[in-house]
Each structure stands twice: as C-alpha cells, then as structure tokens.
Design a protein around this motif. Structure first.
Motif, PDB file in Angstrom:
ATOM      1  N   ARG A  26     -22.960  23.875  31.036  1.00  0.00           N
ATOM      2  CA  ARG A  26     -23.314  24.985  30.153  1.00  0.00           C
ATOM      3  C   ARG A  26     -22.900  24.711  28.704  1.00  0.00           C
ATOM      4  O   ARG A  26     -23.011  25.592  27.844  1.00  0.00           O
ATOM      5  CB  ARG A  26     -22.670  26.283  30.655  1.00  0.00           C
ATOM      6  CG  ARG A  26     -23.098  26.667  32.074  1.00  0.00           C
ATOM      7  CD  ARG A  26     -22.398  27.924  32.556  1.00  0.00           C
ATOM      8  NE  ARG A  26     -22.963  29.115  31.966  1.00  0.00           N
ATOM      9  CZ  ARG A  26     -23.937  29.851  32.514  1.00  0.00           C
ATOM     10  NH1 ARG A  26     -24.454  29.498  33.687  1.00  0.00           N
ATOM     11  NH2 ARG A  26     -24.392  30.920  31.906  1.00  0.00           N
ATOM     12  N   PHE A  27     -22.399  23.507  28.437  1.00  0.00           N
ATOM     13  CA  PHE A  27     -21.995  23.118  27.088  1.00  0.00           C
ATOM     14  C   PHE A  27     -23.123  22.361  26.387  1.00  0.00           C
ATOM     15  O   PHE A  27     -23.777  21.513  26.991  1.00  0.00           O
ATOM     16  CB  PHE A  27     -20.786  22.186  27.127  1.00  0.00           C
ATOM     17  CG  PHE A  27     -19.474  22.853  27.422  1.00  0.00           C
ATOM     18  CD1 PHE A  27     -18.720  23.439  26.414  1.00  0.00           C
ATOM     19  CD2 PHE A  27     -18.988  22.888  28.721  1.00  0.00           C
ATOM     20  CE1 PHE A  27     -17.499  24.039  26.695  1.00  0.00           C
ATOM     21  CE2 PHE A  27     -17.770  23.478  29.019  1.00  0.00           C
ATOM     22  CZ  PHE A  27     -17.019  24.067  27.990  1.00  0.00           C
ATOM     23  N   ILE A  28     -23.296  22.644  25.114  1.00  0.00           N
ATOM     24  CA  ILE A  28     -24.147  21.834  24.246  1.00  0.00           C
ATOM     25  C   ILE A  28     -23.208  21.173  23.244  1.00  0.00           C
ATOM     26  O   ILE A  28     -22.597  21.851  22.415  1.00  0.00           O
ATOM     27  CB  ILE A  28     -25.174  22.694  23.490  1.00  0.00           C
ATOM     28  CG1 ILE A  28     -26.015  23.524  24.453  1.00  0.00           C
ATOM     29  CG2 ILE A  28     -26.084  21.812  22.622  1.00  0.00           C
ATOM     30  CD1 ILE A  28     -26.828  24.613  23.768  1.00  0.00           C
ATOM     31  N   PHE A  29     -23.047  19.851  23.325  1.00  0.00           N
ATOM     32  CA  PHE A  29     -22.111  19.153  22.453  1.00  0.00           C
ATOM     33  C   PHE A  29     -22.839  18.343  21.387  1.00  0.00           C
ATOM     34  O   PHE A  29     -23.933  17.814  21.623  1.00  0.00           O
ATOM     35  CB  PHE A  29     -21.233  18.192  23.259  1.00  0.00           C
ATOM     36  CG  PHE A  29     -20.172  18.863  24.066  1.00  0.00           C
ATOM     37  CD1 PHE A  29     -19.191  19.636  23.471  1.00  0.00           C
ATOM     38  CD2 PHE A  29     -20.142  18.717  25.451  1.00  0.00           C
ATOM     39  CE1 PHE A  29     -18.196  20.254  24.218  1.00  0.00           C
ATOM     40  CE2 PHE A  29     -19.158  19.327  26.215  1.00  0.00           C
ATOM     41  CZ  PHE A  29     -18.187  20.101  25.595  1.00  0.00           C
ATOM     42  N   ILE A  30     -22.191  18.233  20.221  1.00  0.00           N
ATOM     43  CA  ILE A  30     -22.662  17.318  19.189  1.00  0.00           C
ATOM     44  C   ILE A  30     -22.189  15.920  19.571  1.00  0.00           C
ATOM     45  O   ILE A  30     -21.016  15.716  19.877  1.00  0.00           O
ATOM     46  CB  ILE A  30     -22.113  17.716  17.810  1.00  0.00           C
ATOM     47  CG1 ILE A  30     -22.689  19.074  17.389  1.00  0.00           C
ATOM     48  CG2 ILE A  30     -22.454  16.644  16.769  1.00  0.00           C
ATOM     49  CD1 ILE A  30     -22.124  19.603  16.089  1.00  0.00           C
ATOM     50  N   LYS A  31     -23.084  14.974  19.579  1.00  0.00           N
ATOM     51  CA  LYS A  31     -22.757  13.611  19.975  1.00  0.00           C
ATOM     52  C   LYS A  31     -22.955  12.652  18.792  1.00  0.00           C
ATOM     53  O   LYS A  31     -23.681  12.976  17.836  1.00  0.00           O
ATOM     54  CB  LYS A  31     -23.617  13.192  21.168  1.00  0.00           C
ATOM     55  CG  LYS A  31     -25.127  13.161  20.851  1.00  0.00           C
ATOM     56  CD  LYS A  31     -25.952  12.686  22.032  1.00  0.00           C
ATOM     57  CE  LYS A  31     -27.422  12.590  21.636  1.00  0.00           C
ATOM     58  NZ  LYS A  31     -28.268  12.109  22.728  1.00  0.00           N
ATOM     59  N   PRO A  32     -22.322  11.477  18.831  1.00  0.00           N
ATOM     60  CA  PRO A  32     -21.372  11.074  19.865  1.00  0.00           C
ATOM     61  C   PRO A  32     -20.044  11.806  19.708  1.00  0.00           C
ATOM     62  O   PRO A  32     -19.681  12.249  18.613  1.00  0.00           O
ATOM     63  CB  PRO A  32     -21.202   9.581  19.598  1.00  0.00           C
ATOM     64  CG  PRO A  32     -21.449   9.440  18.125  1.00  0.00           C
ATOM     65  CD  PRO A  32     -22.516  10.434  17.796  1.00  0.00           C
ATOM     66  N   VAL A  33     -19.317  11.925  20.798  1.00  0.00           N
ATOM     67  CA  VAL A  33     -17.996  12.552  20.781  1.00  0.00           C
ATOM     68  C   VAL A  33     -16.955  11.457  20.594  1.00  0.00           C
ATOM     69  O   VAL A  33     -16.960  10.459  21.305  1.00  0.00           O
ATOM     70  CB  VAL A  33     -17.726  13.300  22.106  1.00  0.00           C
ATOM     71  CG1 VAL A  33     -16.307  13.865  22.106  1.00  0.00           C
ATOM     72  CG2 VAL A  33     -18.750  14.416  22.312  1.00  0.00           C
TER      73      VAL A  33
END
Length: 227
Positions: A26-33
């Motif tokens: 359910r997470f939308i992450f900015i990549k790259p981490v």
C-alpha cells in the motif's frame, strides 16, 4: 475495507505518469531509495469504500521490527479536496474521486516529500508539530540514529551517555555499537547502520528499488550532502 489490490488498480495512472515512483503493497515510494524513505501510504479508512492517503518519511537505518509510517500527514478528502464536487471521501466506487485524489498527491504531497534530500531536511520535516507522531526529540533512539547517519559522533555520544535504558537495549540488539561509538570506530558503526537498513528493506519489501550507498561515517573527512 479497501484492499491492496484496489490500491494497486487505483494508483496505476500515477505510476505511469511518474517514472520515479514504485508501489510496494500500500506504499508508493520515490525511487531509488538510499537512506531516506519518502512516499505515500494509502491507508484503510473507517468507510470501507474510502482511501486515506498519508505522506510517509523516515530513516531507513532506524532499528525496527515492523513497518511504520514515520513522519507525515493524512490527507482527507473533505479537507484537501476543497470544492470537491464528488463528496467528502476518496471513494473506490467512484472513479472520479480517485482521479481527484491522485491529482492531490501530485500537486501537494509529492513536491513536499521530493524536497527532502538530506538528513537535515528530514529532521526539519519530522520536527513539524503533528497529532499523529511526536517530535523526534522525544525518542532518544531516533535522535541517536539521526546523529549516526549524519556522522556526528560527538552528538551521538552525548545522547547515548544520557540514556541508560537505551544503552541496555542496544547492548542486547547491537552489543558492539556503544564500544564502537566510544572508540570512534566508524567502520563498525557504519556496518551496524547498514545492517539496520537491510532489515528495513526486507520489512518494507523494497529490495528492487533500494540502492546501498555509503553513510557519512564512511567518507573520509566529510559527510553526505544528500540522502
């Protein structure tokens, strides 16, 4: 309750428009981490049809045993959708409201969290008064980790020397940390941070979008100016 599958379907247009975004549950992450998590969590709401987006930020190297939302804010439809002609919620049964939600994420949340580039940026963001999570100064372990990630061993020693309970806890989970801090063993401290970071990567299930990078501790005579 809205399901993870419904979240995946709902956010596809957002992922297609922004190549630096990735979905993990359910997470939308900015990549790259690298060392800092920046993203949006689509929470389950009291209304089984509704989505509740929450901005989420945090240090990946923070020692943890479960996934957390970190520092951020909830973005309710009735608050962040002024003039929303579709009702008070981001409603999964009404595609027009989901479109409105994605626009809100693009216009309000993403610019804010994209601006977090350094640990100093993150600390400033984390220090904003919020009802959901307190200022990091109330959490010695968090303050210690901030100091270590910044490469500020003097501050880390001050924090840990004042916190007996934290010393005892760390002695159980990372017994070499305090001795390494006292002797200035940067390599060992960096090893511990990388270990905590790798554990978080597994918990969040972001192996495909995480890139291992050095901490300030590992850079001779300097510190990282970015995340």
């Amino acid at each position: 309750m809205t399901t993870t599958k419904q979240v995946k379907q709902a956010v596809q247009p957002l992922l297609q428009r922004h190549s630096d975004l990735a979905l993990a549950g359910r997470f939308i992450f900015i990549k790259p981490v690298h060392h800092i998590l920046r993203g949006v969590y689509i929470e389950r709401a009291g209304d089984p049809r509704a989505f509740e987006p929450t901005s989420t930020t945090g240090m990946l190297a923070l020692e943890r045993d479960r996934v957390g939302l970190g520092w951020g804010d909830q973005y309710y439809g009735h608050v962040y959708g002024p003039g929303n002609p579709y009702g008070p919620n981001w409603d999964v049964t009404r595609p027009e409201t989901v479109t409105y939600m994605l626009e809100m994420i693009e216009e309000i949340i993403l610019p804010q969290i994209r601006s977090i580039q350094t640990f100093d940026d993150l600390f400033e963001f984390a220090s904003i008064e919020r009802s959901r999570i307190a200022h990091p100064k109330y959490f010695p372990q968090t303050m210690l980790t901030f100091a270590l990630c910044r490469g500020d061993l003097a501050e880390a020693r001050i924090i840990l020397n004042k916190e007996r309970k934290l010393q005892e806890y760390l002695a159980k989970i990372s017994p070499t940390l305090y001795p390494a801090l006292l002797t200035g063993d940067r390599l060992e401290l960096a090893r511990i941070l990388h270990e905590w970071e790798a554990n978080s990567v597994k918990l969040y299930k972001i192996e495909k979008i995480w890139e291992r990078t050095p901490f300030a501790l590992e850079l001779q005579g300097g510190s990282l100016s970015w995340q």
